[in-house]
Every structure is written in structure tokens, then in C-alpha cells.
Design a protein around this motif. Structure first.
Motif, PDB file in Angstrom:
ATOM      1  N   LEU A   1       0.858  -1.168   0.000  1.00 51.90           N
ATOM      2  CA  LEU A   1       0.000   0.000   0.000  1.00 51.90           C
ATOM      3  C   LEU A   1       0.899   1.225   0.000  1.00 51.90           C
ATOM      4  N   SER A   2       0.790   2.042  -1.023  1.00 56.30           N
ATOM      5  CA  SER A   2       1.720   3.158  -1.134  1.00 56.30           C
ATOM      6  C   SER A   2       1.047   4.513  -1.248  1.00 56.30           C
ATOM      7  N   LYS A  35      -1.736   7.543  -0.466  1.00 51.62           N
ATOM      8  CA  LYS A  35      -2.457   8.058   0.708  1.00 51.62           C
ATOM      9  C   LYS A  35      -3.858   7.450   0.766  1.00 51.62           C
ATOM     10  N   LEU A  83      -3.733   3.808   1.960  1.00 52.83           N
ATOM     11  CA  LEU A  83      -3.448   3.764   3.393  1.00 52.83           C
ATOM     12  C   LEU A  83      -4.658   4.193   4.216  1.00 52.83           C
ATOM     13  N   TYR A 133      -7.122   1.295   4.281  1.00 50.72           N
ATOM     14  CA  TYR A 133      -6.640   0.194   5.118  1.00 50.72           C
ATOM     15  C   TYR A 133      -6.616   0.556   6.601  1.00 50.72           C
ATOM     16  N   MET A 134      -6.244   1.779   6.934  1.00 55.63           N
ATOM     17  CA  MET A 134      -6.041   2.173   8.329  1.00 55.63           C
ATOM     18  C   MET A 134      -7.329   2.529   9.062  1.00 55.63           C
ATOM     19  N   ILE A 171       3.026  -1.744   4.399  1.00 54.42           N
ATOM     20  CA  ILE A 171       2.591  -0.348   4.387  1.00 54.42           C
ATOM     21  C   ILE A 171       3.748   0.620   4.184  1.00 54.42           C
ATOM     22  N   ASN A 202       3.079  10.071   4.932  1.00 56.23           N
ATOM     23  CA  ASN A 202       2.151   9.267   5.722  1.00 56.23           C
ATOM     24  C   ASN A 202       2.849   8.483   6.828  1.00 56.23           C
ATOM     25  N   LYS A 227       1.287   5.588   9.470  1.00 54.80           N
ATOM     26  CA  LYS A 227       1.714   4.193   9.353  1.00 54.80           C
ATOM     27  C   LYS A 227       2.243   3.689  10.699  1.00 54.80           C
TER      28      LYS A 227
END
Length: 191
Positions: free
Chosen positions: A6-7, A9, A12, A15-16, A88, A96, A100
Motif C-alpha cells: 500500500l503506497s 495516501k 493507506l 486500510y487504516m 505499508i 504518511n 503508518k
């Protein structure tokens, strides 16, 4: 096991999301695929909200549709984790980085809290007079291992291969949650 990196924004953020992390954790710990309705009961949110979060996680490739069943004329969709390693990019600092690092800290804290919850249940069984409570809880170990240059890589490969081989649930096996942290702590590494 396949890797997903995952690269962006957007990736992420998808996912977060805390609800999505809880949804993933429930699916990863479940022995069987689950429907949005089953997940909604565990997460205490509506099935439509769960479906929204599922679609976002599917877009990343971290969960997948396992199968469908027709129940009383309604098609139920059963989802499971995609059994992939998610990276991540902690090793590549960017804008980010703080988010992370917070995600990783939260995942480690959740794993530790799960350990403490299971330990508390074990102790309660002891106090309730359970004739033979089982201590198959796990363990927490800390320390320092002294490894040659190739042994660190070998250890990591052994752990990853073992975990990859045991990532898919079955009715006969119990989920064991884990968090590994190990790194080369050599003082003169970058001097």
C-alpha cells in the motif's frame, strides 16, 4: 504468500480505518467465512455499513468473496481474508509515516490486549475452581539474539514461511494472534 504494498495516501486511508481494521481482525480470527450480517453483529454496525467497508477492503485485495449461499431465497455472501502479506512501507519514509507508525502501534497494542484478555479468562477459571484449566495461551518473550549476518535473514524467512503455511483457517485449528518485532540493533550499524 502474495504481497500487497500500500503506497498511496488513499490506499493507506482505506486500510487504516479503525472499523476496517476491526473487520479484518474478526475475519482473520474466524475459522469460517462470514456474511456482512454476521460481521455487523460483531462490529455493532449496520450490515449496509459493513458492506461499504467490505467493498473498500476488496478494492485493496485484502478480503475476498469466498462463496455465496441461497438462504430462504436470499443470496448470502460469505467473505474471508485474502491471505496476503500487507506492506505499508515503514521502510520508505513519506508524508504518511506518522499514520503508518500509529497503525503498527495500534496493531501491536490490540495483540497484547488480546493476550491479556485470554490470560484474565484463564485466571478466572482457576478462581472458579475449574478442575483442569488449560494454559495454551501463548507467551511473550523479549531479549537479544546474537546472529551472524545471514542468520537474521534466515530467522525472518523461517518465521515468514511458517506463518504463511498456517495463515488459512480450518475447523480443526485455533487462531493464534501474533506480533513479531525484531531488528538488527547493532550500535555501529550506521556509524
Amino acid at each position: 504468500m502474495n504481497k500487497i504494498k500500500l503506497s498511496t495516501k488513499k490506499e493507506l486511508e482505506i486500510y487504516m480505518n479503525p472499523v476496517r481494521q476491526n473487520l479484518l481482525r474478526i475475519l482473520e480470527r474466524s475459522k469460517l467465512p462470514m456474511t456482512p450480517k454476521q460481521l455487523s453483529q460483531k462490529l455493532d454496525i449496520s450490515p449496509s455499513s459493513v458492506q461499504h467497508h467490505i467493498k473498500k477492503l476488496e478494492s485493496l485485495g485484502v478480503i475476498t468473496l469466498d462463496h455465496t449461499e441461497v438462504i430462504n431465497g436470499i443470496t448470502a455472501r460469505y467473505y474471508c481474508p485474502a491471505y496476503v502479506n500487507v506492506q505499508i512501507g515503514l521502510d520508505h519514509p513519506d508524508d504518511n509515516q506518522m499514520q503508518k507508525e500509529i497503525l503498527v502501534q495500534e496493531q501491536i497494542a490490540r495483540t497484547y490486549e488480546g493476550f491479556l484478555t485470554q490470560k484474565k479468562k484463564f485466571i478466572e477459571k482457576l478462581h472458579d475452581g475449574d478442575s483442569e484449566p488449560r494454559w495454551d495461551l501463548g507467551d511473550i518473550m523479549t531479549g537479544v539474539a546474537h546472529l551472524s549476518p545471514g542468520e537474521g535473514e534466515e530467522l525472518l524467512k523461517l518465521i515468514l514461511d511458517f506463518m504463511d503455511a498456517h495463515a488459512v483457517p480450518s475447523r480443526e485449528k485455533s487462531p493464534w494472534e501474533y506480533a513479531f518485532i525484531f531488528y538488527n540493533a547493532g550500535e555501529d550499524l550506521y556509524e
